[in-house]
Design an enzyme around this catalytic site. Structure first.
Site, PDB file in Angstrom:
ATOM      1  N   LYS A  86     -21.825  10.505  21.091  1.00 42.32           N
ATOM      2  CA  LYS A  86     -20.907  10.839  22.299  1.00 42.32           C
ATOM      3  C   LYS A  86     -21.784  12.596  22.198  1.00 42.32           C
ATOM      4  O   LYS A  86     -22.550  12.554  21.610  1.00 42.32           O
ATOM      5  CB  LYS A  86     -19.817  11.575  21.341  1.00 42.32           C
ATOM      6  CG  LYS A  86     -19.146  10.040  20.669  1.00 42.32           C
ATOM      7  CD  LYS A  86     -17.494   9.895  20.784  1.00 42.32           C
ATOM      8  CE  LYS A  86     -16.409   9.091  20.101  1.00 42.32           C
ATOM      9  NZ  LYS A  86     -14.509  10.163  20.656  1.00 42.32           N
ATOM     10  N   TYR A 123     -13.097   3.574  28.301  1.00 40.46           N
ATOM     11  CA  TYR A 123     -11.731   4.790  27.317  1.00 40.46           C
ATOM     12  C   TYR A 123     -10.330   3.772  28.208  1.00 40.46           C
ATOM     13  O   TYR A 123      -8.657   4.947  28.030  1.00 40.46           O
ATOM     14  CB  TYR A 123     -11.788   5.682  27.096  1.00 40.46           C
ATOM     15  CG  TYR A 123     -12.360   6.334  25.880  1.00 40.46           C
ATOM     16  CD1 TYR A 123     -11.909   5.566  24.842  1.00 40.46           C
ATOM     17  CD2 TYR A 123     -12.886   7.037  26.234  1.00 40.46           C
ATOM     18  CE1 TYR A 123     -12.813   6.406  23.534  1.00 40.46           C
ATOM     19  CE2 TYR A 123     -14.093   7.666  25.715  1.00 40.46           C
ATOM     20  CZ  TYR A 123     -13.904   7.803  24.076  1.00 40.46           C
ATOM     21  OH  TYR A 123     -14.344   7.756  23.006  1.00 40.46           O
ATOM     22  N   ASN A 175     -16.145  14.327  17.308  1.00 40.99           N
ATOM     23  CA  ASN A 175     -16.517  13.080  16.129  1.00 40.99           C
ATOM     24  C   ASN A 175     -17.446  12.858  16.147  1.00 40.99           C
ATOM     25  O   ASN A 175     -17.324  11.174  15.900  1.00 40.99           O
ATOM     26  CB  ASN A 175     -15.128  12.744  15.711  1.00 40.99           C
ATOM     27  CG  ASN A 175     -14.432  11.262  16.637  1.00 40.99           C
ATOM     28  OD1 ASN A 175     -15.391  11.116  18.288  1.00 40.99           O
ATOM     29  ND2 ASN A 175     -13.491  11.020  16.803  1.00 40.99           N
ATOM     30  N   HIS A 213     -18.679   6.853  18.739  1.00 45.55           N
ATOM     31  CA  HIS A 213     -17.638   5.425  19.094  1.00 45.55           C
ATOM     32  C   HIS A 213     -18.226   4.515  18.739  1.00 45.55           C
ATOM     33  O   HIS A 213     -19.377   3.857  18.737  1.00 45.55           O
ATOM     34  CB  HIS A 213     -17.529   5.684  20.787  1.00 45.55           C
ATOM     35  CG  HIS A 213     -16.783   4.275  21.458  1.00 45.55           C
ATOM     36  ND1 HIS A 213     -15.159   4.470  21.561  1.00 45.55           N
ATOM     37  CD2 HIS A 213     -17.320   3.256  21.133  1.00 45.55           C
ATOM     38  CE1 HIS A 213     -15.205   3.467  21.611  1.00 45.55           C
ATOM     39  NE2 HIS A 213     -15.730   2.436  21.493  1.00 45.55           N
TER      40      HIS A 213
HETATM   41  P1  IDP Z   1     -11.705   5.219  17.727  1.00 46.24           P
HETATM   42  O1  IDP Z   1     -12.563   6.746  18.158  1.00 46.24           O
HETATM   43  O2  IDP Z   1     -11.658   6.583  15.760  1.00 46.24           O
HETATM   44  O3  IDP Z   1     -11.803   4.348  17.829  1.00 46.24           O
HETATM   45  P2  IDP Z   1      -9.177   6.317  18.771  1.00 46.24           P
HETATM   46  O4  IDP Z   1      -7.487   6.312  18.693  1.00 46.24           O
HETATM   47  O5  IDP Z   1      -9.780   5.156  19.965  1.00 46.24           O
HETATM   48  O6  IDP Z   1     -10.367   6.686  17.526  1.00 46.24           O
HETATM   49  O7  IDP Z   1      -9.128   6.795  20.035  1.00 46.24           O
HETATM   50  C1  IDP Z   1     -10.469   7.307  20.998  1.00 46.24           C
HETATM   51  C2  IDP Z   1     -11.336   8.952  20.743  1.00 46.24           C
HETATM   52  O8  IDP Z   1     -10.190   9.861  21.793  1.00 46.24           O
HETATM   53  C3  IDP Z   1     -11.146   9.081  19.334  1.00 46.24           C
HETATM   54  O9  IDP Z   1     -12.674   8.935  18.974  1.00 46.24           O
HETATM   55  C4  IDP Z   1     -11.394  10.884  19.902  1.00 46.24           C
HETATM   56  O10 IDP Z   1     -12.162  12.010  19.917  1.00 46.24           O
HETATM   57  C5  IDP Z   1     -10.179  11.018  20.593  1.00 46.24           C
HETATM   58  N1  IDP Z   1      -8.362  11.109  20.352  1.00 46.24           N
HETATM   59  C6  IDP Z   1      -7.682  10.429  19.412  1.00 46.24           C
HETATM   60  N2  IDP Z   1      -6.771  10.635  19.260  1.00 46.24           N
HETATM   61  C7  IDP Z   1      -6.055  12.028  19.845  1.00 46.24           C
HETATM   62  C8  IDP Z   1      -5.264  12.796  19.354  1.00 46.24           C
HETATM   63  O11 IDP Z   1      -4.457  12.489  19.175  1.00 46.24           O
HETATM   64  N3  IDP Z   1      -5.887  14.010  19.846  1.00 46.24           N
HETATM   65  C9  IDP Z   1      -7.229  14.402  21.424  1.00 46.24           C
HETATM   66  N4  IDP Z   1      -8.540  13.488  21.271  1.00 46.24           N
HETATM   67  C10 IDP Z   1      -8.334  12.298  19.882  1.00 46.24           C
HETATM   68 MG    MG Z   2     -11.253   3.240  19.055  1.00 40.42          MG
END
Ligand code: IDP
Ligand code: MG
Length: 135
Positions: free
Chosen positions: A11, A51, A114, A117
């Protein structure tokens, strides 16, 4: 046991922090194979498609602004159980809770920033690889 192909993306925060080599190195050291790699800045439309599953979530707007904020490195990786193996190497979504030894656990603290992806299922992998590598 099956060879899988998965979509992994460094990212904008990971690229800005010069962690592309670190992420690629960890996946290579694990024994996975880098099949394709492309650097690009994602458009709003492409981010919305990538997304789409999160469109109703309160953080969707922030997610789209962040993922389009700078260049990303999009990759296809293959290997035995590559989808779940990559998810394990990435660590939990929230870096504050991700285990030490994982990419997110070792290298990040903030949920939105983080670093990586990774596809979460065979269906997501097919969809995401098509979006980034046949568009
Ligand atoms: P993942 O990347 O571990 O698959 P997902 O639930 O698919 O996690 O969420 C996509 C991205 O959205 C996450 O990597 C994170 O950067 C962001 N994200 C997930 N949950 C939250 C939240 O509650 N607040 C803000 N950003 C979030
Ligand atoms: Mg995801």
């Amino acid at each position: 046991m099956a060879i899988e192909h998965t979509f992994i993306m460094v990212k904008p925060d990971g690229v800005a922090r010069r962690l592309v080599g670190e992420v690629v190195g960890r996946l290579e050291s694990k024994g996975l194979t880098l099949e394709k790699m492309r650097m690009l800045t994602i458009s709003d439309a492409m981010a919305g498609e990538h997304y789409a599953e999160h469109v109703e979530r309160p953080f969707f707007g922030d997610l789209i602004s962040f993922i389009t904020s700078g260049p990303v490195v999009a990759m296809e990786w293959s290997g035995e159980s590559a989808i779940s193996v990559c998810r394990t190497l990435m660590g939990a979504t929230n870096p504050a809770e991700a285990a030490p030894g994982t990419i997110r656990g070792d290298l990040a603290t903030v949920l939105t920033e983080n670093i990586v992806h990774g596809s979460d299922s065979p269906d997501s992998a097919s969809r995401e690889l098509a979006l980034f590598f046949t568009a």
